[in-house]
Design a protein around this motif. Structure first.
Motif, PDB file in Angstrom:
ATOM      1  N   VAL A  58       0.832  -1.216   0.000  1.00 14.70           N
ATOM      2  CA  VAL A  58       0.000   0.000   0.000  1.00 14.70           C
ATOM      3  C   VAL A  58       0.861   1.259   0.000  1.00 14.70           C
ATOM      4  CG1 VAL A  58      -1.754  -1.253   1.307  1.00 14.70           C
ATOM      5  CG2 VAL A  58      -0.181   0.249   2.524  1.00 14.70           C
ATOM      6  N   ALA A  59       2.186   1.122   0.063  1.00 13.04           N
ATOM      7  CA  ALA A  59       3.060   2.290   0.225  1.00 13.04           C
ATOM      8  C   ALA A  59       2.920   3.282  -0.918  1.00 13.04           C
ATOM      9  CB  ALA A  59       4.512   1.835   0.371  1.00 13.04           C
ATOM     10  N   ALA A  60       3.048   2.820  -2.159  1.00 11.61           N
ATOM     11  CA  ALA A  60       2.994   3.734  -3.298  1.00 11.61           C
ATOM     12  C   ALA A  60       1.625   4.388  -3.460  1.00 11.61           C
ATOM     13  CB  ALA A  60       3.397   3.000  -4.583  1.00 11.61           C
ATOM     14  N   ARG A 182       8.151  -4.851  -2.891  1.00 13.08           N
ATOM     15  CA  ARG A 182       6.863  -4.845  -2.197  1.00 13.08           C
ATOM     16  C   ARG A 182       6.248  -3.446  -2.237  1.00 13.08           C
ATOM     17  NH1 ARG A 182       9.880  -8.630   0.798  1.00 13.08           N
ATOM     18  NH2 ARG A 182       8.714 -10.490   1.438  1.00 13.08           N
ATOM     19  N   ALA A 183       7.078  -2.435  -2.019  1.00 10.08           N
ATOM     20  CA  ALA A 183       6.582  -1.062  -2.018  1.00 10.08           C
ATOM     21  C   ALA A 183       6.192  -0.591  -3.415  1.00 10.08           C
ATOM     22  CB  ALA A 183       7.638  -0.129  -1.426  1.00 10.08           C
ATOM     23  N   MET A 184       6.812  -1.143  -4.446  1.00  6.42           N
ATOM     24  CA  MET A 184       6.541  -0.719  -5.821  1.00  6.42           C
ATOM     25  C   MET A 184       5.291  -1.370  -6.407  1.00  6.42           C
ATOM     26  SD  MET A 184      10.396  -0.909  -7.419  1.00  6.42           S
ATOM     27  CE  MET A 184       9.754  -0.779  -9.102  1.00  6.42           C
ATOM     28  N   VAL A 185       5.008  -2.611  -6.011  1.00  6.91           N
ATOM     29  CA  VAL A 185       4.013  -3.401  -6.732  1.00  6.91           C
ATOM     30  C   VAL A 185       2.614  -2.798  -6.649  1.00  6.91           C
ATOM     31  CG1 VAL A 185       3.456  -4.975  -4.822  1.00  6.91           C
ATOM     32  CG2 VAL A 185       3.270  -5.769  -7.189  1.00  6.91           C
ATOM     33  N   GLY A 186       2.278  -2.157  -5.528  1.00  6.16           N
ATOM     34  CA  GLY A 186       0.964  -1.539  -5.417  1.00  6.16           C
ATOM     35  C   GLY A 186       0.779  -0.417  -6.429  1.00  6.16           C
ATOM     36  N   GLY A 187       1.821   0.404  -6.606  1.00 12.84           N
ATOM     37  CA  GLY A 187       1.753   1.473  -7.592  1.00 12.84           C
ATOM     38  C   GLY A 187       1.638   0.937  -9.006  1.00 12.84           C
ATOM     39  N   LEU A 188       2.389  -0.128  -9.311  1.00 11.07           N
ATOM     40  CA  LEU A 188       2.321  -0.715 -10.649  1.00 11.07           C
ATOM     41  C   LEU A 188       0.945  -1.315 -10.922  1.00 11.07           C
ATOM     42  CD1 LEU A 188       5.804  -2.484 -10.900  1.00 11.07           C
ATOM     43  CD2 LEU A 188       5.117  -0.305 -11.910  1.00 11.07           C
ATOM     44  N   ALA A 189       0.367  -1.951  -9.909  1.00 17.49           N
ATOM     45  CA  ALA A 189      -0.934  -2.579 -10.099  1.00 17.49           C
ATOM     46  C   ALA A 189      -2.030  -1.550 -10.360  1.00 17.49           C
ATOM     47  CB  ALA A 189      -1.292  -3.416  -8.869  1.00 17.49           C
ATOM     48  N   LEU A 190      -1.878  -0.359  -9.794  1.00 18.18           N
ATOM     49  CA  LEU A 190      -2.892   0.690  -9.963  1.00 18.18           C
ATOM     50  C   LEU A 190      -2.509   1.698 -11.039  1.00 18.18           C
ATOM     51  CD1 LEU A 190      -3.802   1.385  -6.219  1.00 18.18           C
ATOM     52  CD2 LEU A 190      -5.076   0.029  -7.886  1.00 18.18           C
ATOM     53  N   GLY A 191      -1.369   1.502 -11.692  1.00 20.43           N
ATOM     54  CA  GLY A 191      -0.943   2.421 -12.735  1.00 20.43           C
ATOM     55  C   GLY A 191      -0.505   3.780 -12.208  1.00 20.43           C
ATOM     56  N   ILE A 192       0.048   3.809 -10.996  1.00 15.37           N
ATOM     57  CA  ILE A 192       0.493   5.060 -10.371  1.00 15.37           C
ATOM     58  C   ILE A 192       1.973   5.269 -10.691  1.00 15.37           C
ATOM     59  CG2 ILE A 192       0.851   6.272  -8.189  1.00 15.37           C
ATOM     60  CD1 ILE A 192      -1.480   4.641  -7.054  1.00 15.37           C
ATOM     61  N   LEU A 194       5.749   6.098 -10.173  1.00 15.48           N
ATOM     62  CA  LEU A 194       6.594   6.035  -8.977  1.00 15.48           C
ATOM     63  C   LEU A 194       7.663   7.124  -9.079  1.00 15.48           C
ATOM     64  CD1 LEU A 194       7.020   2.152  -8.833  1.00 15.48           C
ATOM     65  CD2 LEU A 194       5.394   3.553  -7.545  1.00 15.48           C
ATOM     66  N   SER A 195       7.667   8.046  -8.109  1.00 19.93           N
ATOM     67  CA  SER A 195       8.626   9.144  -8.146  1.00 19.93           C
ATOM     68  C   SER A 195      10.011   8.661  -7.745  1.00 19.93           C
ATOM     69  CB  SER A 195       8.185  10.268  -7.203  1.00 19.93           C
ATOM     70  OG  SER A 195       8.385   9.894  -5.855  1.00 19.93           O
ATOM     71  N   ARG A 196      11.015   9.381  -8.188  1.00 20.73           N
ATOM     72  CA  ARG A 196      12.400   9.013  -7.849  1.00 20.73           C
ATOM     73  C   ARG A 196      12.635   9.125  -6.356  1.00 20.73           C
ATOM     74  NH1 ARG A 196      12.356  14.115  -9.959  1.00 20.73           N
ATOM     75  NH2 ARG A 196      13.507  15.754  -8.848  1.00 20.73           N
ATOM     76  N   TRP A 197      12.004  10.107  -5.695  1.00 18.05           N
ATOM     77  CA  TRP A 197      12.207  10.276  -4.256  1.00 18.05           C
ATOM     78  C   TRP A 197      11.604   9.106  -3.483  1.00 18.05           C
ATOM     79  CZ3 TRP A 197      15.947  13.266  -4.111  1.00 18.05           C
ATOM     80  CH2 TRP A 197      16.008  14.455  -4.813  1.00 18.05           C
ATOM     81  N   PHE A 198      10.463   8.632  -3.949  1.00 16.87           N
ATOM     82  CA  PHE A 198       9.839   7.472  -3.308  1.00 16.87           C
ATOM     83  C   PHE A 198      10.747   6.250  -3.402  1.00 16.87           C
ATOM     84  CE2 PHE A 198       7.365   3.559  -3.811  1.00 16.87           C
ATOM     85  CZ  PHE A 198       6.678   3.532  -2.610  1.00 16.87           C
ATOM     86  N   LEU A 199      11.303   6.014  -4.577  1.00 14.39           N
ATOM     87  CA  LEU A 199      12.162   4.845  -4.776  1.00 14.39           C
ATOM     88  C   LEU A 199      13.439   4.950  -3.965  1.00 14.39           C
ATOM     89  CD1 LEU A 199      11.742   4.387  -8.641  1.00 14.39           C
ATOM     90  CD2 LEU A 199      10.640   3.085  -6.817  1.00 14.39           C
ATOM     91  N   ILE A 200      14.048   6.151  -3.929  1.00 17.95           N
ATOM     92  CA  ILE A 200      15.299   6.333  -3.174  1.00 17.95           C
ATOM     93  C   ILE A 200      15.054   6.172  -1.676  1.00 17.95           C
ATOM     94  CG2 ILE A 200      17.131   7.956  -2.576  1.00 17.95           C
ATOM     95  CD1 ILE A 200      16.822   9.143  -5.382  1.00 17.95           C
ATOM     96  N   GLY A 249      21.313   7.875   6.368  1.00 18.70           N
ATOM     97  CA  GLY A 249      21.539   9.247   5.931  1.00 18.70           C
ATOM     98  C   GLY A 249      20.930   9.538   4.576  1.00 18.70           C
ATOM     99  N   VAL A 250      21.102   8.616   3.632  1.00 16.70           N
ATOM    100  CA  VAL A 250      20.549   8.823   2.293  1.00 16.70           C
ATOM    101  C   VAL A 250      19.027   8.819   2.334  1.00 16.70           C
ATOM    102  CG1 VAL A 250      20.392   7.871  -0.031  1.00 16.70           C
ATOM    103  CG2 VAL A 250      22.576   7.849   1.174  1.00 16.70           C
ATOM    104  N   ALA A 251      18.432   7.921   3.125  1.00 20.25           N
ATOM    105  CA  ALA A 251      16.972   7.861   3.222  1.00 20.25           C
ATOM    106  C   ALA A 251      16.411   9.161   3.793  1.00 20.25           C
ATOM    107  CB  ALA A 251      16.550   6.669   4.087  1.00 20.25           C
ATOM    108  N   VAL A 252      17.037   9.681   4.828  1.00 18.91           N
ATOM    109  CA  VAL A 252      16.579  10.933   5.435  1.00 18.91           C
ATOM    110  C   VAL A 252      16.722  12.088   4.446  1.00 18.91           C
ATOM    111  CG1 VAL A 252      17.127  12.652   7.194  1.00 18.91           C
ATOM    112  CG2 VAL A 252      16.947  10.236   7.820  1.00 18.91           C
ATOM    113  N   LEU A 253      17.853  12.163   3.762  1.00 22.19           N
ATOM    114  CA  LEU A 253      18.082  13.245   2.805  1.00 22.19           C
ATOM    115  C   LEU A 253      17.053  13.198   1.679  1.00 22.19           C
ATOM    116  CD1 LEU A 253      19.771  15.594   1.748  1.00 22.19           C
ATOM    117  CD2 LEU A 253      21.263  13.913   0.627  1.00 22.19           C
ATOM    118  N   ALA A 254      16.795  12.013   1.125  1.00 20.05           N
ATOM    119  CA  ALA A 254      15.840  11.883   0.032  1.00 20.05           C
ATOM    120  C   ALA A 254      14.435  12.264   0.490  1.00 20.05           C
ATOM    121  CB  ALA A 254      15.850  10.453  -0.506  1.00 20.05           C
TER     122      ALA A 254
END
Length: 328
Positions: A58-60, A182-192, A194-200, A249-254
């Motif tokens: 459900v994340a995306a 797991r975080a990506m599949v919900g967005g793909l299933a609904l055709g949403i 996926l932003s680069r910030w979400f993936l990072i 650190g990278v997760a917080v920055l993104a």
């Protein structure tokens, strides 16, 4: 009375004891397969306790504000079930492949396949059937992108079970990528999209938790004769600490860059909830790092559920994020 053996008289009856049953070569871990025990063993092998991780589907949609869109919950429930079946297929095949080694392990010997509750051919057959059924169902009921991602997940996890779990660094990347998928599949299933910030943010957040778990295992096994993972002895605690600190650190920055970028758009809400959610996100990472630093960060769900402060911070973040999506 002398010690001479007594002679048996002709025609006398002879009492014969039944022969002793041969020893079970598999030891006490072997269980008899019963009609009722087989389904229960298959269910245990599917690791129901791990299914909570699949809530990430459900994340995306949640990040995009599409979680409660029309038909979204029904589609996400289907995707959750498909990802659970895909993970179960990997567990079944993995346990069948490692059955002999698991029987020599003090804890893993109680797994249904190693204990004989689920025969190895049955585990292979059930895992193979699920591995073939999941992508086909996804293609028929969702879309091609979902089917491709689930196929890639199964292939990657099987490669991990066979060889990749013995390759330094690659094992960390594979496990982290599983969370990202797991975080990506919900967005793909609904055709949403996926932003680069979400993936990072999601990818490095997953790497943070995976490296923290490995670091905790390494700290707990320091000075002991063996490790639960053969590759764990090849990592140093200093290296694993570096990995989880870098990933955090990278997760917080993104996340901060995303919140500032998206939050700059015009909104009618009472407060800049998206920017304020950075505070809760950073606090959550810092709180989780406390357990990582102490070497007691095991399964992510266990860390969250056993710490009240972390749960409160997480709920505050969810509330702020929800207000930002709803533009309150």
């Amino acid at each position: 009375m002398t010690g001479r053996p007594r002679q048996r008289r002709p025609g006398a009856a002879v009492l014969e004891l039944p022969p002793e049953a041969p020893a079970d070569p598999a030891g006490p871990a072997t269980a008899r397969v019963t009609p009722l025990g087989l389904p229960a063993g298959l269910l245990r092998t599917a690791r129901p306790r791990q299914w909570v991780k699949n809530v990430l589907v459900v994340a995306a949609p949640a990040a995009a504000g599409e979680l409660f869109a029309r038909h979204a919950l029904t589609r996400l429930a289907l995707v959750f079930a498909l990802f659970t079946a895909a993970a179960s297929a990997v567990y079944l095949i993995n346990d069948a492949r490692d059955a002999d080694a698991d029987r020599a392990h003090p804890v893993k010997r109680h797994r249904p396949v190693a204990a004989g509750q689920v025969p190895v051919p049955v585990a292979y057959a059930a895992g193979g059937a699920l591995a073939a059924l999941v992508p086909a169902t996804a293609a028929a009921l969702c879309n091609a992108a979902t089917a491709v991602l689930l196929t890639a997940y199964i292939a990657m996890q099987l490669a991990y079970c066979v060889s990749l779990k013995h390759v330094l660094v690659v094992d960390l990347v594979v496990v982290s990528t599983g969370f990202l998928m797991r975080a990506m599949v919900g967005g793909l299933a609904l055709g949403i999209p996926l932003s680069r910030w979400f993936l990072i943010t999601t990818g490095f957040g997953a790497l943070f938790m995976v490296a923290a778990k490995r670091y905790s295992e390494a700290v707990q096994m320091a000075g002991k004769g063996g490790a639960t993972r053969s590759l764990l002895t090849e990592y140093t605690t200093g290296y694993l600490r570096f990995v989880w600190q870098l990933a955090a650190g990278v997760a917080v920055l993104a996340y901060c860059l995303w919140a500032l970028e998206e939050g700059g758009a015009a909104h009618t809400g009472l407060l800049p909830w998206r920017q304020l959610s950075m505070v809760a996100f950073i606090l959550a990472v810092l709180r989780y790092a406390v357990f990582a630093d102490r070497g007691i960060a095991g399964e992510p769900e266990d860390v969250v559920l056993r710490d009240r402060a972390l749960m409160v911070i997480g709920l505050l973040w969810l509330a702020m994020y929800g207000f930002a999506v709803a533009d309150w």
